[in-house]
Structures are given as C-alpha cells and as structure tokens.
Design a protein around this motif. Structure first.
Motif, PDB file in Angstrom:
ATOM      1  N   CYS A 140       1.078  -0.982   0.509  1.00 51.32           N
ATOM      2  CA  CYS A 140      -0.072  -0.068   0.267  1.00 51.32           C
ATOM      3  C   CYS A 140       1.035   1.870  -0.274  1.00 51.32           C
ATOM      4  N   ARG A 141       0.421   2.139  -0.199  1.00 50.75           N
ATOM      5  CA  ARG A 141       0.818   3.944   0.043  1.00 50.75           C
ATOM      6  C   ARG A 141       1.974   4.248   1.052  1.00 50.75           C
ATOM      7  N   GLU A 142       0.681   4.162   1.977  1.00 49.55           N
ATOM      8  CA  GLU A 142       0.741   4.217   3.533  1.00 49.55           C
ATOM      9  C   GLU A 142       0.269   3.850   4.284  1.00 49.55           C
ATOM     10  N   THR A 189       4.556  -0.624   2.589  1.00 47.98           N
ATOM     11  CA  THR A 189       4.348   0.219   1.896  1.00 47.98           C
ATOM     12  C   THR A 189       5.603   1.472   1.557  1.00 47.98           C
ATOM     13  N   THR A 190       4.451   2.570   0.427  1.00 49.29           N
ATOM     14  CA  THR A 190       5.429   2.911  -0.969  1.00 49.29           C
ATOM     15  C   THR A 190       5.403   4.007  -0.855  1.00 49.29           C
ATOM     16  N   ARG A 191       4.781   5.078   0.573  1.00 50.04           N
ATOM     17  CA  ARG A 191       4.970   6.221  -0.101  1.00 50.04           C
ATOM     18  C   ARG A 191       5.679   6.258   1.973  1.00 50.04           C
ATOM     19  N   GLU A 192       5.225   5.643   2.564  1.00 48.92           N
ATOM     20  CA  GLU A 192       4.904   6.501   3.915  1.00 48.92           C
ATOM     21  C   GLU A 192       6.207   5.317   4.661  1.00 48.92           C
ATOM     22  N   GLY A 238       9.145  -0.477   0.371  1.00 44.82           N
ATOM     23  CA  GLY A 238       8.347  -0.964  -1.276  1.00 44.82           C
ATOM     24  C   GLY A 238       8.137  -2.027  -1.642  1.00 44.82           C
ATOM     25  N   ARG A 239       7.926  -1.843  -3.104  1.00 40.76           N
ATOM     26  CA  ARG A 239       7.197  -2.823  -3.501  1.00 40.76           C
ATOM     27  C   ARG A 239       7.436  -4.481  -3.412  1.00 40.76           C
ATOM     28  N   ILE A 240       6.466  -5.019  -3.428  1.00 34.89           N
ATOM     29  CA  ILE A 240       6.563  -6.661  -3.356  1.00 34.89           C
ATOM     30  C   ILE A 240       7.692  -7.149  -4.386  1.00 34.89           C
ATOM     31  N   THR A 241       6.592  -6.193  -5.511  1.00 32.50           N
ATOM     32  CA  THR A 241       8.146  -6.672  -7.226  1.00 32.50           C
ATOM     33  C   THR A 241       9.034  -6.938  -7.151  1.00 32.50           C
ATOM     34  N   ASP A 242       9.224  -5.578  -6.495  1.00 35.14           N
ATOM     35  CA  ASP A 242      10.739  -5.387  -6.215  1.00 35.14           C
ATOM     36  C   ASP A 242      11.587  -5.893  -4.891  1.00 35.14           C
ATOM     37  N   LEU A 257       0.104  -6.473 -14.067  1.00 31.14           N
ATOM     38  CA  LEU A 257       0.572  -6.906 -15.262  1.00 31.14           C
ATOM     39  C   LEU A 257       2.188  -7.763 -14.914  1.00 31.14           C
ATOM     40  N   GLU A 258       2.659  -6.548 -13.890  1.00 33.98           N
ATOM     41  CA  GLU A 258       3.935  -6.585 -13.631  1.00 33.98           C
ATOM     42  C   GLU A 258       4.521  -8.384 -12.982  1.00 33.98           C
ATOM     43  N   LEU A 259       3.119  -8.437 -11.955  1.00 35.79           N
ATOM     44  CA  LEU A 259       3.774 -10.068 -10.958  1.00 35.79           C
ATOM     45  C   LEU A 259       3.392 -11.182 -12.271  1.00 35.79           C
TER      46      LEU A 259
HETATM   47  P1  A2P Z   1       3.885   2.673  -5.602  1.00 36.24           P
HETATM   48  O1  A2P Z   1       2.990   3.895  -4.521  1.00 36.24           O
HETATM   49  O2  A2P Z   1       4.777   2.742  -5.767  1.00 36.24           O
HETATM   50  O3  A2P Z   1       3.472   3.669  -6.770  1.00 36.24           O
HETATM   51  P2  A2P Z   1      -2.600   2.726  -5.787  1.00 36.24           P
HETATM   52  O4  A2P Z   1      -2.867   3.486  -4.066  1.00 36.24           O
HETATM   53  O5  A2P Z   1      -2.079   3.934  -7.014  1.00 36.24           O
HETATM   54  O6  A2P Z   1      -3.143   1.598  -6.643  1.00 36.24           O
HETATM   55  O7  A2P Z   1      -1.500   1.991  -5.561  1.00 36.24           O
HETATM   56  C1  A2P Z   1      -1.536   1.046  -4.505  1.00 36.24           C
HETATM   57  C2  A2P Z   1       0.705   0.073  -4.293  1.00 36.24           C
HETATM   58  O8  A2P Z   1       0.035  -0.198  -5.498  1.00 36.24           O
HETATM   59  C3  A2P Z   1       1.162   1.794  -4.038  1.00 36.24           C
HETATM   60  O9  A2P Z   1       2.002   1.151  -3.331  1.00 36.24           O
HETATM   61  C4  A2P Z   1       2.237   1.737  -5.158  1.00 36.24           C
HETATM   62  O10 A2P Z   1       3.504   1.427  -4.888  1.00 36.24           O
HETATM   63  C5  A2P Z   1       1.786  -0.571  -5.488  1.00 36.24           C
HETATM   64  N1  A2P Z   1       2.294   0.070  -7.187  1.00 36.24           N
HETATM   65  C6  A2P Z   1       1.686  -0.103  -8.233  1.00 36.24           C
HETATM   66  N2  A2P Z   1       2.012  -0.292  -9.018  1.00 36.24           N
HETATM   67  C7  A2P Z   1       2.451  -1.716  -8.956  1.00 36.24           C
HETATM   68  C8  A2P Z   1       3.606  -2.333  -9.620  1.00 36.24           C
HETATM   69  N3  A2P Z   1       3.088  -2.345 -11.543  1.00 36.24           N
HETATM   70  N4  A2P Z   1       4.056  -2.945  -8.894  1.00 36.24           N
HETATM   71  C9  A2P Z   1       4.496  -3.076  -7.809  1.00 36.24           C
HETATM   72  N5  A2P Z   1       3.582  -2.520  -7.342  1.00 36.24           N
HETATM   73  C10 A2P Z   1       2.553  -1.128  -7.149  1.00 36.24           C
END
Ligand code: A2P
Length: 285
Positions: free
Chosen positions: A169-171, A209-212, A218-222, A255-257
């Motif tokens: 999630c973002r936060e 989380t990715t933005r807080e 970090g993103r799970i994909t990374d 799509l990425e996953l």
């Molecule tokens: P990020 O903050 O880096 O974009 P959203 O609220 O926009 O639907 O996103 C929910 C979460 O999914 C965010 O933490 C977002 O990270 C992450 N996210 C978005 N696109 C991808 C992706 N292609 N692979 C992994 N995580 C993603």
C-alpha cells in the motif's frame, strides 16, 4: 475495487431518498479506515451462493434522467471480502471523492439500501488452481478484498501447508483492514474449531508501504527481484512444483507480477483449466 470502468456515467443519489431498490440489500455495518478506504457489511440474499474469492456487481441508483425521469443503477464490480459461509456479505472499498459511485457509497450508513446483483463470478478461486504446497496471495490497496474472503475459507488451510499474503500500500494506515483481519483469525473461536486449533500459524503476512515509512518499505515486485522478500519470509523463490498464487491489485501491478510468475515457470489457470496462478479479471474488463 477501483472506479475504473463506469457501467453508466450518471451520478448516484443518496440511498436514503430512494424507494425500495431492485435487488436491494440492507447495510448492517460501516467502518472507515482512512480518508481513502472503508469497509461495509450488508444482508445476504438467501439465494446467493458463491465461492470465496469471487466478485459481484453492487451499487446505488443513479440520478433520474433529466428528460425521461428514468433512473438506472450505477454498478461496479466488488470482490466479496467475506467468506462463502458467512451469513452477511462484506466489501472493502476505495473512496474516490469525484467518483460517480464511491463519492456517494462512502456515506452509506447501517439501515441504508444498496443494489446487489446476485451473480457471482471470478477467477480467484481454489477451483482454478492445481494442488500445491504453498499458496501466495499478492495484493495492493483494496485488492486485499478477495483474500479477506479466502483467508477465512477453511479450504485454504485444508489444501495448503503455507499461506503467504503480501500487501503493498502507499501508506501505513491502508494496511489496517488487512492487519486487523489477520490478527483477528488467532482469536476466532469458530474458525479455530472448524479448521483446527492454530490454523492461522500457516499464514505468513508480509505488509509493505511505498510512500510512508513502515516496518517494511518497497513494492513487493522489487522486494522479490532482489530476493529480500524471500529471505524475510524464510521461503524459497516460487516454483511450479510447490507454489500456487493469486494476484489482485492495480492493473500495472497485476501485469508486472504475472510476468514475474511466468518467469518462475508458473502457468495461468482458469476455472475450466486449473494451473499454477490466477489474476483478478474485474479490472481488465
Ligand atoms: P507506488 O506508491 O510505488 O506507486 P495505488 O493506490 O496507486 O493503486 O497503489 C497501491 C500500491 O501498489 C502502491 O503502494 C503502489 O506503489 C503499488 N504499485 C503500483 N504499481 C505497482 C507495480 N507495477 N508493481 C508493484 N507495486 C505497484
């Protein structure tokens, strides 16, 4: 679910002002988590049978057409977040302030009515997967909803030795619904009795989380690409012999996953042809 593909463009009206709706169900509980997220429960039609992980169309009546005065239902696909055995239905929703449906839906209260088309469908079901050892649930944002259902479904624990749930999630506040639900499984007397005492020990929960700032960023994909997720979880990389997976998140994530799972050698399954992983299709239609 997000508000990505409107069924009609009309704005919805507050449900309280409406007469009895077609396919009406009554809201029984509403919980707000952040300014972007809330969950609600409603009555379940006696005729509705579904498999944990499926979705239905729900919504409210739109505004009357200025010319004809006719009203059309404004519906979206929502994963059912409650398990198939639950007496009520639960949903987990985003709030989009200018979204045609959720700008109104976020104000529902217990006693209000909403429309629920009792035709469940979906790909995130056990039937679409071949037997395996470890089941992965990959979610972002409100994509947690079908897993809220499947995490309370006895078959999940009957079929697998381990259940890994990742939620990006973002936060940090956006993790609350999922975290509370998973924590609650430990004390759920009914599930511990039906599935077996301590069934929840099969779950490995990996929130990021990715933005807080939070315990894991970090993103799970990374985190999977670097191997960090696997070492944190104490499990090997996915492989088609042991691992099965379900994906539900925003489109780019799905799509990425999907590409990553294919690279691990997993093949996409369907109800008609079970295989190694499945992706939520509600976003793609
Ligand atoms: P990020 O903050 O880096 O974009 P959203 O609220 O926009 O639907 O996103 C929910 C979460 O999914 C965010 O933490 C977002 O990270 C992450 N996210 C978005 N696109 C991808 C992706 N292609 N692979 C992994 N995580 C993603």
């Amino acid at each position: 679910m997000t508000e990505q593909s409107p069924v009609t463009e009309q704005a919805a009206q507050p449900v309280k002002a409406k007469p009895a709706l077609p396919d009406a169900q009554t809201v029984t509980e509403v919980k707000h988590y952040t300014d972007r997220l809330f969950s609600f429960r409603c009555t379940r039609p006696a005729s509705l049978r579904f498999r944990s992980g499926e979705f239905v169309m729900i919504g409210l009546m739109g505004d009357p057409d200025p010319k004809t005065g006719k009203q059309k239902p404004l519906l979206r696909a929502y994963s059912i977040a409650s398990p198939s055995w639950d007496e009520e239905l639960e949903f987990y929703s985003i709030k989009v302030q200018d979204g045609p449906l959720t700008s109104k839906l976020q104000h529902i209260q217990p006693g209000d009515e909403l429309i629920l088309r009792p035709k469940p469908v979906g790909t995130l079901v056990h039937d679409a997967l071949l037997p395996g050892k470890r089941l992965w649930f990959f979610a972002t944002g409100t994509g947690f909803a079908p897993f809220a259902s499947l995490l309370r479904e006895p078959q999940t624990y009957e079929d697998y030795d381990e259940v890994v749930i990742t939620h990006t999630c973002r936060e940090a506040g956006e993790l609350t619904y999922g975290r509370d639900l998973i924590e609650g499984l430990k004390d759920d007397e009914l599930l511990n009795e039906v599935i077996g005492e301590g069934f929840w020990k099969k779950i490995k929960y990996y929130p990021t989380t990715t933005r807080e700032e939070s315990a894991k960023m970090g993103r799970i994909t990374d985190l999977m690409r670097t191997g960090e997720a696997f070492s944190d979880l104490g499990v090997p990389e996915l492989n088609p012999t042991t691992d099965r997976a379900m994906i539900c998140g925003n489109l780019a994530f799905n799509l990425e996953l999907k590409e990553m799972l294919e690279a691990y050698g997993l093949e996409e399954g369907a109800n008609s042809k079970p295989a190694h992983y499945v992706v939520e299709k509600a976003f793609l239609d």
